[in-house]
Design a protein around this motif. Structure first.
Motif, PDB file in Angstrom:
ATOM      1  N   VAL A   1       0.836  -1.202   0.000  1.00  0.00           N
ATOM      2  CA  VAL A   1       0.000   0.000   0.000  1.00  0.00           C
ATOM      3  C   VAL A   1       0.873   1.255   0.000  1.00  0.00           C
ATOM      4  CG1 VAL A   1      -1.713   1.315   1.293  1.00  0.00           C
ATOM      5  CG2 VAL A   1      -1.924  -1.172   1.119  1.00  0.00           C
ATOM      6  N   ARG A   2       1.914   1.254   0.819  1.00  0.00           N
ATOM      7  CA  ARG A   2       2.816   2.416   0.854  1.00  0.00           C
ATOM      8  C   ARG A   2       3.591   2.557  -0.453  1.00  0.00           C
ATOM      9  NH1 ARG A   2       6.689   2.822   5.747  1.00  0.00           N
ATOM     10  NH2 ARG A   2       6.942   4.890   4.812  1.00  0.00           N
ATOM     11  N   LEU A   3       3.973   1.436  -1.058  1.00  0.00           N
ATOM     12  CA  LEU A   3       4.671   1.483  -2.341  1.00  0.00           C
ATOM     13  C   LEU A   3       3.769   2.084  -3.412  1.00  0.00           C
ATOM     14  CD1 LEU A   3       7.053   0.822  -4.183  1.00  0.00           C
ATOM     15  CD2 LEU A   3       6.087  -1.475  -4.474  1.00  0.00           C
ATOM     16  N   LEU A   4       2.502   1.649  -3.421  1.00  0.00           N
ATOM     17  CA  LEU A   4       1.565   2.191  -4.405  1.00  0.00           C
ATOM     18  C   LEU A   4       1.365   3.687  -4.193  1.00  0.00           C
ATOM     19  CD1 LEU A   4      -0.305   1.616  -6.764  1.00  0.00           C
ATOM     20  CD2 LEU A   4      -2.118   1.075  -5.124  1.00  0.00           C
ATOM     21  N   ALA A   5       1.278   4.117  -2.944  1.00  0.00           N
ATOM     22  CA  ALA A   5       1.125   5.545  -2.668  1.00  0.00           C
ATOM     23  C   ALA A   5       2.351   6.329  -3.121  1.00  0.00           C
ATOM     24  CB  ALA A   5       0.879   5.762  -1.179  1.00  0.00           C
ATOM     25  N   PHE A   6       3.538   5.769  -2.892  1.00  0.00           N
ATOM     26  CA  PHE A   6       4.782   6.409  -3.324  1.00  0.00           C
ATOM     27  C   PHE A   6       4.800   6.575  -4.842  1.00  0.00           C
ATOM     28  CE2 PHE A   6       9.107   6.076  -4.941  1.00  0.00           C
ATOM     29  CZ  PHE A   6       9.824   6.953  -4.136  1.00  0.00           C
ATOM     30  N   LEU A   7       4.444   5.506  -5.559  1.00  0.00           N
ATOM     31  CA  LEU A   7       4.446   5.554  -7.014  1.00  0.00           C
ATOM     32  C   LEU A   7       3.335   6.448  -7.551  1.00  0.00           C
ATOM     33  CD1 LEU A   7       5.108   1.782  -7.749  1.00  0.00           C
ATOM     34  CD2 LEU A   7       6.751   3.661  -7.862  1.00  0.00           C
ATOM     35  N   ALA A   8       2.178   6.433  -6.880  1.00  0.00           N
ATOM     36  CA  ALA A   8       1.062   7.273  -7.328  1.00  0.00           C
ATOM     37  C   ALA A   8       1.406   8.752  -7.203  1.00  0.00           C
ATOM     38  CB  ALA A   8      -0.195   6.954  -6.523  1.00  0.00           C
ATOM     39  N   ALA A   9       2.062   9.123  -6.111  1.00  0.00           N
ATOM     40  CA  ALA A   9       2.478  10.514  -5.946  1.00  0.00           C
ATOM     41  C   ALA A   9       3.469  10.900  -7.038  1.00  0.00           C
ATOM     42  CB  ALA A   9       3.106  10.714  -4.569  1.00  0.00           C
TER      43      ALA A   9
ATOM     44  N   ALA B   1      -9.036   8.719  -4.733  1.00  0.00           N
ATOM     45  CA  ALA B   1      -8.352   7.445  -4.474  1.00  0.00           C
ATOM     46  C   ALA B   1      -7.531   7.508  -3.195  1.00  0.00           C
ATOM     47  CB  ALA B   1      -7.456   7.098  -5.662  1.00  0.00           C
ATOM     48  N   ALA B   2      -6.836   8.628  -2.968  1.00  0.00           N
ATOM     49  CA  ALA B   2      -6.020   8.757  -1.760  1.00  0.00           C
ATOM     50  C   ALA B   2      -6.885   8.771  -0.509  1.00  0.00           C
ATOM     51  CB  ALA B   2      -5.179  10.033  -1.839  1.00  0.00           C
ATOM     52  N   SER B   3      -8.023   9.446  -0.586  1.00  0.00           N
ATOM     53  CA  SER B   3      -8.921   9.499   0.571  1.00  0.00           C
ATOM     54  C   SER B   3      -9.517   8.127   0.869  1.00  0.00           C
ATOM     55  CB  SER B   3     -10.032  10.518   0.313  1.00  0.00           C
ATOM     56  OG  SER B   3      -9.493  11.802   0.060  1.00  0.00           O
ATOM     57  N   ALA B   4      -9.885   7.403  -0.190  1.00  0.00           N
ATOM     58  CA  ALA B   4     -10.512   6.095   0.008  1.00  0.00           C
ATOM     59  C   ALA B   4      -9.520   5.046   0.496  1.00  0.00           C
ATOM     60  CB  ALA B   4     -11.163   5.634  -1.298  1.00  0.00           C
ATOM     61  N   SER B   5      -8.266   5.148   0.080  1.00  0.00           N
ATOM     62  CA  SER B   5      -7.276   4.128   0.446  1.00  0.00           C
ATOM     63  C   SER B   5      -6.704   4.326   1.840  1.00  0.00           C
ATOM     64  CB  SER B   5      -6.131   4.136  -0.569  1.00  0.00           C
ATOM     65  OG  SER B   5      -5.432   5.366  -0.519  1.00  0.00           O
ATOM     66  N   GLY B   6      -6.870   5.516   2.391  1.00  0.00           N
ATOM     67  CA  GLY B   6      -6.318   5.782   3.713  1.00  0.00           C
ATOM     68  C   GLY B   6      -4.808   5.908   3.740  1.00  0.00           C
ATOM     69  N   SER B   7      -4.208   6.210   2.593  1.00  0.00           N
ATOM     70  CA  SER B   7      -2.748   6.301   2.513  1.00  0.00           C
ATOM     71  C   SER B   7      -2.215   7.672   2.886  1.00  0.00           C
ATOM     72  CB  SER B   7      -2.280   5.940   1.096  1.00  0.00           C
ATOM     73  OG  SER B   7      -2.888   6.789   0.137  1.00  0.00           O
ATOM     74  N   LEU B   8      -3.091   8.655   3.106  1.00  0.00           N
ATOM     75  CA  LEU B   8      -2.645  10.000   3.454  1.00  0.00           C
ATOM     76  C   LEU B   8      -2.282  10.072   4.932  1.00  0.00           C
ATOM     77  CD1 LEU B   8      -5.256  12.188   1.514  1.00  0.00           C
ATOM     78  CD2 LEU B   8      -2.896  11.703   0.876  1.00  0.00           C
ATOM     79  N   HIS B   9      -1.125  10.657   5.229  1.00  0.00           N
ATOM     80  CA  HIS B   9      -0.687  10.881   6.604  1.00  0.00           C
ATOM     81  C   HIS B   9      -0.160  12.317   6.674  1.00  0.00           C
ATOM     82  CE1 HIS B   9      -1.100   6.601   7.473  1.00  0.00           C
ATOM     83  NE2 HIS B   9      -0.471   6.374   6.329  1.00  0.00           N
TER      84      HIS B   9
END
Length: 273
Positions: A64-72, A135-143
């Motif tokens: 999940v963190r890898l996907l968030a890193f790549l998505a950003a 997508a970021a809000s739904a995935s809960g990957s925002l910190h």
């Protein structure tokens, strides 16, 4: 200011009519970033099985963190590369003679290149931006450390991207062929800026080159503010570098516009001079 806003509005409307008016274009604005992200993620996915990768790069140990890193990275890269595409389209106006007419008008030269970049950025990224936020809000990957960091991340992405596009457009006064922008600023741009790979894995020379591009610092702020819950002091370094790069790019744009127009008048490289 009113005159500049009228120029920006006119350029944005012209671009919308010429490039962004069809439904297939709107569809591609969403499907292209999604396909790019999926390709990048599944290319990187085998790295998760590499022994010891969690110690060297903790992000890669969690899908999940890898996907968030790549998505950003993909989202920020889309902002900057949309302006490379904008400069490419702007070159068609020089070939067809439209740019010569614009330069014979009383419109501010700086306002013209700024308007072209701003209009292209908004129309290229608004749909993907809405998708990315959802997508970021739904995935809960925002910190995020505090709500104000959303504004910091947005400004650190949008303002340097607009300045970057303005600078690229000013280069067109020296050449009718901007195809070289695709060669220099497509794969090399994402590689040196850390779009898909962390900068610590790069050789020192690549890191040094990457710091010359505002995308690198924009990504550092975006990921730090939205994914790693860093405060303003935590991203102060990349923000300071972004400020310096923006000032240099604005100064370079102003100088290139003056030099390029004077050269065109002297050599007759524009059709109507």
């Amino acid at each position: 200011m009113r005159h500049a806003l009228r120029v920006i509005g006119a350029e944005a409307f012209k671009q919308h009519r010429r490039i962004f008016g069809g439904p297939l274009v709107v569809f591609s604005m969403l499907i292209w970033p999604v396909l790019q992200l999926a390709t990048t993620y599944y290319t990187m996915l085998p790295l998760l099985e590499t022994p010891g990768i969690g110690q060297r790069w903790p992000v890669a140990a969690e899908p999940v963190r890898l996907l968030a890193f790549l998505a950003a990275g993909a989202f920020a890269y889309m902002f900057y590369f949309s302006l490379v595409q904008s400069a490419w389209h702007f070159s068609f106006e020089r070939i067809s003679g439209t740019m010569e007419l614009l330069f014979l008008s009383p419109a501010s030269r700086f306002a013209l290149v700024l308007a072209n970049g701003t209009g292209a950025l908004v129309q290229n990224t608004w749909l993907a931006g809405c998708f990315a936020v959802a997508a970021a809000s739904a995935s809960g990957s925002l910190h995020v450390a505090h709500p104000g960091m959303y504004a910091v991340a947005a400004l650190a992405l949008v303002i340097p991207a607009v300045v970057w596009g303005t600078f690229l457009n000013s280069l067109l006064l020296f050449s009718r062929d901007s195809a070289f922008l695709y060669t220099l600023l497509d794969d090399p741009l994402w590689f040196v800026a850390g779009v898909r790979l962390p900068l610590f894995a790069m050789p020192f020379a690549i890191k040094a080159i990457g710091l010359a591009f505002p995308l690198t610092s924009s990504l550092a702020v975006l990921r730090g503010a939205l994914l790693d819950a860093e405060s303003l002091s935590g991203v102060a370094g990349p923000l300071g570098l972004l400020g310096i790069l923006c000032l240099l790019l604005v100064a370079g744009t102003a100088a290139l516009l003056r030099i390029g127009e004077a050269r065109a008048q002297r050599t007759g490289s524009m059709q109507l001079y």
